[in-house]
Design a protein around this motif. Structure first.
Motif, PDB file in Angstrom:
ATOM      1  N   GLY A  89       0.792  -1.226   0.000  1.00  0.00           N
ATOM      2  CA  GLY A  89       0.000   0.000   0.000  1.00  0.00           C
ATOM      3  C   GLY A  89       0.820   1.270   0.000  1.00  0.00           C
ATOM      4  N   ASN A  90       2.111   1.196  -0.355  1.00  0.00           N
ATOM      5  CA  ASN A  90       2.995   2.357  -0.277  1.00  0.00           C
ATOM      6  C   ASN A  90       3.340   2.952  -1.632  1.00  0.00           C
ATOM      7  OD1 ASN A  90       3.200   2.316   2.546  1.00  0.00           O
ATOM      8  ND2 ASN A  90       4.767   0.731   2.471  1.00  0.00           N
ATOM      9  N   SER A  91       2.586   2.635  -2.670  1.00  0.00           N
ATOM     10  CA  SER A  91       2.826   3.198  -3.991  1.00  0.00           C
ATOM     11  C   SER A  91       1.690   4.149  -4.361  1.00  0.00           C
ATOM     12  CB  SER A  91       2.951   2.084  -5.037  1.00  0.00           C
ATOM     13  OG  SER A  91       4.090   1.276  -4.787  1.00  0.00           O
ATOM     14  N   PHE A  92       2.021   5.158  -5.185  1.00  0.00           N
ATOM     15  CA  PHE A  92       1.039   6.181  -5.547  1.00  0.00           C
ATOM     16  C   PHE A  92       1.232   6.591  -7.000  1.00  0.00           C
ATOM     17  CE2 PHE A  92       2.165   6.711  -1.098  1.00  0.00           C
ATOM     18  CZ  PHE A  92       0.940   6.723  -0.462  1.00  0.00           C
ATOM     19  N   ILE A  93       0.136   7.016  -7.625  1.00  0.00           N
ATOM     20  CA  ILE A  93       0.177   7.690  -8.917  1.00  0.00           C
ATOM     21  C   ILE A  93      -0.507   9.038  -8.733  1.00  0.00           C
ATOM     22  CG2 ILE A  93      -0.548   7.673 -11.331  1.00  0.00           C
ATOM     23  CD1 ILE A  93      -0.402   4.688 -11.343  1.00  0.00           C
ATOM     24  N   GLU A  94       0.129  10.093  -9.184  1.00  0.00           N
ATOM     25  CA  GLU A  94      -0.358  11.451  -8.954  1.00  0.00           C
ATOM     26  C   GLU A  94      -1.711  11.693  -9.620  1.00  0.00           C
ATOM     27  OE1 GLU A  94       0.956  16.058 -10.031  1.00  0.00           O
ATOM     28  OE2 GLU A  94       1.944  14.348 -10.973  1.00  0.00           O
ATOM     29  N   ASN A  95      -2.573  12.409  -8.915  1.00  0.00           N
ATOM     30  CA  ASN A  95      -3.817  12.922  -9.475  1.00  0.00           C
ATOM     31  C   ASN A  95      -3.603  14.404  -9.792  1.00  0.00           C
ATOM     32  OD1 ASN A  95      -6.341  13.892 -10.091  1.00  0.00           O
ATOM     33  ND2 ASN A  95      -7.272  13.424  -8.116  1.00  0.00           N
ATOM     34  N   LEU A 257      -6.689  14.264   4.455  1.00  0.00           N
ATOM     35  CA  LEU A 257      -6.389  13.365   3.334  1.00  0.00           C
ATOM     36  C   LEU A 257      -5.951  14.134   2.098  1.00  0.00           C
ATOM     37  CD1 LEU A 257      -6.547  10.432   2.139  1.00  0.00           C
ATOM     38  CD2 LEU A 257      -8.873  11.006   1.439  1.00  0.00           C
ATOM     39  N   ILE A 258      -6.657  15.220   1.762  1.00  0.00           N
ATOM     40  CA  ILE A 258      -6.420  15.929   0.500  1.00  0.00           C
ATOM     41  C   ILE A 258      -5.281  16.941   0.620  1.00  0.00           C
ATOM     42  CG2 ILE A 258      -7.466  17.383  -1.274  1.00  0.00           C
ATOM     43  CD1 ILE A 258      -8.571  14.559  -1.181  1.00  0.00           C
ATOM     44  N   VAL A 259      -5.156  17.592   1.784  1.00  0.00           N
ATOM     45  CA  VAL A 259      -4.198  18.700   1.915  1.00  0.00           C
ATOM     46  C   VAL A 259      -3.007  18.330   2.796  1.00  0.00           C
ATOM     47  CG1 VAL A 259      -3.935  21.124   2.568  1.00  0.00           C
ATOM     48  CG2 VAL A 259      -6.102  20.326   1.620  1.00  0.00           C
ATOM     49  N   ASP A 260      -3.262  18.027   4.056  1.00  0.00           N
ATOM     50  CA  ASP A 260      -2.159  17.876   5.010  1.00  0.00           C
ATOM     51  C   ASP A 260      -1.315  16.636   4.773  1.00  0.00           C
ATOM     52  OD1 ASP A 260      -3.142  20.169   6.162  1.00  0.00           O
ATOM     53  OD2 ASP A 260      -4.359  19.114   7.660  1.00  0.00           O
ATOM     54  N   LYS A 261      -1.930  15.523   4.379  1.00  0.00           N
ATOM     55  CA  LYS A 261      -1.190  14.268   4.231  1.00  0.00           C
ATOM     56  C   LYS A 261      -1.040  13.843   2.772  1.00  0.00           C
ATOM     57  CE  LYS A 261      -2.550  12.490   8.772  1.00  0.00           C
ATOM     58  NZ  LYS A 261      -3.211  11.395   9.525  1.00  0.00           N
ATOM     59  N   ASN A 262      -1.238  14.767   1.855  1.00  0.00           N
ATOM     60  CA  ASN A 262      -1.073  14.455   0.433  1.00  0.00           C
ATOM     61  C   ASN A 262       0.413  14.288   0.130  1.00  0.00           C
ATOM     62  OD1 ASN A 262      -0.902  14.552  -2.427  1.00  0.00           O
ATOM     63  ND2 ASN A 262      -2.855  15.631  -2.508  1.00  0.00           N
ATOM     64  N   PRO A 263       0.861  13.119  -0.339  1.00  0.00           N
ATOM     65  CA  PRO A 263       2.301  12.895  -0.555  1.00  0.00           C
ATOM     66  C   PRO A 263       2.902  13.756  -1.661  1.00  0.00           C
ATOM     67  CG  PRO A 263       1.021  11.075  -1.467  1.00  0.00           C
ATOM     68  CD  PRO A 263       0.055  11.932  -0.713  1.00  0.00           C
ATOM     69  N   PHE A 264       2.054  14.374  -2.505  1.00  0.00           N
ATOM     70  CA  PHE A 264       2.575  15.174  -3.610  1.00  0.00           C
ATOM     71  C   PHE A 264       2.579  16.671  -3.295  1.00  0.00           C
ATOM     72  CE2 PHE A 264       0.991  11.312  -5.749  1.00  0.00           C
ATOM     73  CZ  PHE A 264       2.181  10.891  -6.302  1.00  0.00           C
ATOM     74  N   THR A 265       2.388  17.057  -2.021  1.00  0.00           N
ATOM     75  CA  THR A 265       2.460  18.467  -1.638  1.00  0.00           C
ATOM     76  C   THR A 265       3.686  18.767  -0.800  1.00  0.00           C
ATOM     77  OG1 THR A 265       1.108  18.080   0.338  1.00  0.00           O
ATOM     78  CG2 THR A 265      -0.044  18.699  -1.690  1.00  0.00           C
TER      79      THR A 265
END
Length: 355
Positions: A89-95, A257-265
């Motif tokens: 569960g540690n992989s991501f694709i940017e939105n 979820l969307i702002v504080d913990k977003n991995p792409f910010t």
């Protein structure tokens, strides 16, 4: 092709159109882009090509042909699908459209099987004997807090989860599960429906006009979508697990979820434009929570297992509308109901075979 991708060691990358797969643990984890992921695969295939051309020219020619196909993917002459399957569960694709929904991106969560747990080192090869289930009645379970061992979702240290059956007034029974980690201090809670899937879906629309609306009790099941039309925002089902909280608690979870913990910010992957866009979204959420901005919140649950408190009960709530609707075929498919047959499933077996 410029979407950022976080690919962990344990992730498998697939491109079905080319029948191409990068198995887990064959590459180091990396932060890259889709184009970079393809370039890395090409570099790996080209590495031993000089030796192959000398020892096995036919195989080398086939690999060169496949490398050319991978190169054409970067030109996007035809659409293709990239699948990142990571049991950790540690992989991501940017939105790139965050916080709006990305129609091209589908994120699915699943429970790991025993083989995947063993591959990640989360259990030993010896399978413990399963204890026979206790014969607790529903009445006993209502008054008892059950406890079982699990792992912390943040640090993976051993932790305990408490589970209890709770009756929500004017609604139904739900199962509340809470996990506390003594190692990192992380606390999580999740709510599961204690009953069957309803015959009709439920859509609840609340017009937020006063800060006191933030104190309304709210049950969001794992199949419920959250929509805020004024922000052009939609949170799909399963993005946040089932929760029994308040309206304020739900909005704060969305902000986290969307702002504080977003991995792409954060870090090198962030851009000023994207970060500012998400911060503006966070400020609007805070304005709704504090009562400075009026908005509507819509809970759309095809399973019918979500609830928002009516503070005027048993009288109708003038600011809240609850609608029941027939599920579409696609919604029933997502819930796994189309293939479910609970009556007459033996009829086919009982019919004599045609001769």
């Amino acid at each position: 092709m410029n979407r950022e991708v976080v690919k962990a060691d344990s992730a498998t990358a697939k491109i079905p159109e080319l029948d191409f797969e990068i198995p887990a643990f064959t590459q180091k984890g990396a932060l890259s882009t889709i184009e970079g992921l393809i370039d890395r695969a090409v570099s790996g295939l080209e590495q031993d090509q000089p030796v192959r051309k000398a020892t096995d020219p036919d195989v080398a020619a086939q690999i060169d042909e496949f490398i050319a196909k991978l190169g054409k993917l970067k030109e996007v002459e035809t659409p293709f699908t990239l699948i990142i399957d990571d049991p950790s569960g540690n992989s991501f694709i940017e939105n790139p459209n965050a916080p709006q929904v990305d129609e091209a991106l589908v994120v699915a969560h699943y429970n790991r099987n025993a083989q995947q747990d063993a591959l990640l080192g989360l259990q030993t090869d010896d399978v413990a004997e399963v204890e026979p289930p206790s014969e607790n009645t529903i009445e006993e379970m209502r008054n008892e807090v059950l406890q079982f061992n699990t792992n912390c979702p943040e640090c993976n240290a051993p932790a305990s989860t408490n589970m209890k059956l709770v009756q929500i007034p004017h609604f139904k029974e739900v199962i509340i599960m809470a996990t506390n980690c003594d190692s990192c201090g992380n606390r999580t809670n999740e709510v599961k429906s204690g009953g069957a899937t309803e015959h009709l879906g439920t859509k609840i629309t609340l017009r937020i006009t006063d800060p006191s609306d933030m104190t309304r009790d709210l049950l969001k099941s794992e199949t419920c979508s959250v929509i805020i039309p004024e922000l052009d925002f939609e949170l799909g089902m399963a993005a946040i697990g089932g929760k029994f909280t308040t309206l304020e608690g739900l909005l704060k979870d969305i902000k986290d979820l969307i702002v504080d913990k977003n991995p792409f910010t954060v870090g090198d992957s962030s851009t000023v434009e994207r970060t500012e866009k998400l911060r503006e979204f966070g400020r609007k959420l805070e304005a709704i929570i504090s009562g400075e901005m009026e908005a509507h919140i819509i809970l759309d649950d095809p399973a019918g297992n979500s609830y928002l408190q009516n503070v005027y009960a048993p009288d109708p709530d003038p600011e809240m509308k609850t609608e029941k609707y027939e599920r579409t075929f696609d919604q029933s498919e997502e819930l796994g109901l189309n293939d479910m047959k609970t009556e007459g499933y033996q009829e086919k077996e009982e019919q004599p075979a045609d001769r």
